[in-house]
Each structure stands twice: as C-alpha cells, then as structure tokens.
Design a protein around this motif. Structure first.
Motif, short mmCIF file in Angstrom:
data_model
loop_
_atom_site.label_atom_id
_atom_site.label_comp_id
_atom_site.label_asym_id
_atom_site.label_seq_id
_atom_site.Cartn_x
_atom_site.Cartn_y
_atom_site.Cartn_z
N ALA A 246 0.62 -1.54 0.08
CA ALA A 246 -0.38 -0.04 -0.27
C ALA A 246 0.89 1.41 -0.20
CB ALA A 246 -1.00 0.34 1.17
N GLN A 247 2.27 1.73 0.25
CA GLN A 247 2.74 2.41 0.70
C GLN A 247 3.58 2.66 -1.00
OE1 GLN A 247 6.01 2.52 3.38
NE2 GLN A 247 5.18 0.99 4.68
N CYS A 248 3.20 1.70 -1.85
CA CYS A 248 3.95 1.65 -3.14
C CYS A 248 3.27 3.02 -3.67
CB CYS A 248 4.28 1.02 -3.89
SG CYS A 248 5.12 -0.51 -3.08
N ARG A 249 4.07 4.05 -4.62
CA ARG A 249 2.96 4.70 -4.88
C ARG A 249 3.29 4.15 -7.13
NH1 ARG A 249 0.61 9.29 -3.00
NH2 ARG A 249 1.24 9.46 -1.09
N THR A 250 2.42 2.89 -7.90
CA THR A 250 3.00 2.43 -8.47
C THR A 250 2.41 4.03 -9.68
OG1 THR A 250 0.62 1.47 -9.11
CG2 THR A 250 2.77 0.81 -8.24
#
Length: 343
Positions: A246-250
C-alpha cells in the motif's frame, strides 16, 4: 666369550636406560594428555589446562596437549593464554595444522576480529579443503564481519553436509539476503545488481521480498517494490507484506487497488490486508470505501494501527469527534502493547 658378552651388555646399558626413560616420559605425557582431554570434555577447564601444562613439561610430549590447553583457555575467554599455547613450536607441526588453524581462527573471532578469523580460515581451506567445522566457523565470521552476501553459498554447502536441514537452510539464507539487501538502501545500482542475481525461489521468500521491496521504496523504486511484493504473494501468502504494498505509489493506482482486491477474494478474513486496502482507497480519495475497509479490519483485529489510519482520515474530513475517539483508542492500545512487550 663371557667377558665379551658382559662388555657388550655394559656398553648397551646407557642406551637402554635412555630408552626406558623415554618410554616412561612418553607414557606419563600420554596419561597427562588423556587426563586433560577428559577434564576438557567434563567442562573442568582449569583442570584441563593443569594437566595439559604438566604433559607439556615432560620431554618428548605431543603438541596435542598445547591444543587442549588452548581449547580450555578459549572456553574461559583467556585468549592471550590460548595464543600462547598455539604459538608453541610443538603445536606447529604439520599433523596439527588443521586444529591449530581452527583454534586460532576461533580465538580471533571471539576477540571481535572476524577479518583475522577469515584469514586463518582461508589458510585452513588451502591446507585441508572444504571442512565442515570450518564452514560453520566461517559462517559466524562472515556474519560478524557484515559480509552477508557471501553467506548464501556457504549455507548451500552446510545443507549438503546436513548441518542444516532444508528449512533451516532457507531461514539462514533468507536472513543473509535480507541483511545484504538492507545494506544497499543507498546504492540503487548495487541493489538492482544484487536482486537480479537472486534465484527466483529466494526472491519469492517473504523475508527477502520485504527487504528488497523496502530498499527499492527508499530509493524511489515504487514500481519495482510493488512488482516484488505481487510476485511473492502470488507464490506464498504473507499478509505482513500488504501494508508495504500500500505504500508503493505506482503509475497505475487503480490497477494496484484491483490487485489487492483480488487477494481479498482468497483472504476475506485478513485484517492486515483490509487495513492495506483502506490505505490504498484513502490515497485515491475513496473515503467511504476506505472507511469500510478500516472498520472491517478493526472488526477482525482491534489494532491501534487501523484506529490511527481511520482517525487521521476522519480528521481530514472534518469529523473531529469521531477522529478523536479513534485516536484515543489507538493510544490506549499502543500503550498496552508496549507494556506487554519484553524489555
């Protein structure tokens, strides 16, 4: 004739006396050496050194007694005494090279000198080739030296020699990879090179995947981090990876959310996954959906983390009373968790 035989007998007496004395010395030294070994095995290290010293004081004694004394000295952390034993000429004979190098390496390691220990183990490897006890000591030395990247091949050798079973080997190997990946959080080139060298089975180990994804995230590699987590979870479920996902900003946040919702079809009662889904929805301003996921997570696991997330979101939406209630609950739960944790 009688006189001649008597003369010859008299002439041989000094040699026979010397030979008899030599035999007695050898027997005494061997008895003392045996007593030293027995005392060492019994854990009576002071006695072991006493017998070893007594054996060494006898002419023609074996250098093995010096190694027994060194072993006892190491076990009582008297490292200078151990080195004194190991420096004796009678301990430097070729037949004792392997145990002498082992004890010298262990002494260096116990003194906090893993580099010196590895040097001694390198010499041992040239002397005796692959040696199981030396491989175990090398593993300790590499760990102490922080040379985690060199550990996995060593673990493979130890698994082959049945020092570790397959499960234990996987745990040690994964730990080494995780430490090595964590050490590359400021080195994007080194991190990618290390990750690309890893076998697929290691990449899909949750501990390794977590370390790799965390390091990529810290270097701005959100897409790579997300891909690492997805591949790992497709093979082996570990809900603790989902908050990191959820922390990954894809570049494709909608697709990222859809991927997490597909996981939910198989893990409907996973509170951590529901929390992660709440975070993903919150980031996309899907407030109602985020609240639903956070509340569903709390229904399964009344964790302070979800209370904080929900409280902060409600606060931003102007719902101060509800936000404060969740934040107060989060504080109580976090304090209770701290009190339960071992100190």
């Amino acid at each position: 004739m009688l006189l001649l035989r008597l003369s010859a007998r008299i002439a041989r007496l000094p040699a026979e006396v010397r030979e008899a004395r030599h035999r007695r010395n050898v027997e005494r030294a061997r008895w003392k050496q045996d007593a030293a070994v027995v005392a060492l095995l019994e854990g009576r290290y002071g006695k072991a050194r006493q017998y070893a010293d007594e054996a060494l004081a006898i002419p023609h004694s074996s250098g093995l007694s010096a190694l027994v004394g060194a072993r006892a000295a190491i076990d009582t952390r008297e490292f200078d005494a151990a080195l004194t034993y190991l420096a004796r000429p009678d301990a430097a004979v070729g037949s004792l090279a392997v145990p002498r190098l082992m004890l010298t390496a262990e002494t260096a390691l116990e003194r906090g000198q893993p580099g010196a220990a590895l040097t001694q183990l390198g010499e041992l490897k040239r002397e005796a080739g692959l040696h199981t006890a030396a491989l175990r000591l090398e593993l300790r030395a590499l760990t102490a030296a922080g040379r985690q990247a060199e550990i996995p091949p060593l673990v493979d050798q130890l698994v082959k020699r049945r020092v570790y079973d397959a499960v234990q080997g996987d745990l040690v190997r994964a730990g080494a990879h995780a430490e090595a990946l964590a050490a590359l959080r400021q080195d994007a080139t080194g991190l990618r090179a290390y990750w690309n060298r890893l076998p697929d089975a290691d990449k899909q180990n949750p501990r390794v995947a977590r370390a790799g994804a965390t390091s990529f995230l810290m270097l701005g590699g959100d897409r790579e981090a997300a891909e690492i987590i997805v591949r790992c979870l497709d093979r082996q479920w570990d809900s603790d990876l989902t908050p990191l996902y959820a922390q990954c900003r894809t570049p494709e946040p909608t697709r990222q959310l859809e991927t997490a919702e597909q996981w939910l079809l198989q893990h409907t009662q996973d509170a951590t996954l529901l929390y992660a889904l709440g975070r993903l929805c919150e980031r996309e301003s899907l407030w109602g959906k985020a609240q639903t996921y956070f509340e569903a997570s709390l229904a399964l696991d009344n964790h302070w983390r979800a209370h904080v997330a929900l409280g902060e979101m409600l606060g931003r939406l102007g719902r101060g009373e509800a936000a404060n209630a969740h934040l107060a609950t989060a504080l109580k739960l976090a304090l209770a968790e701290l009190q339960r944790s071992p100190r």
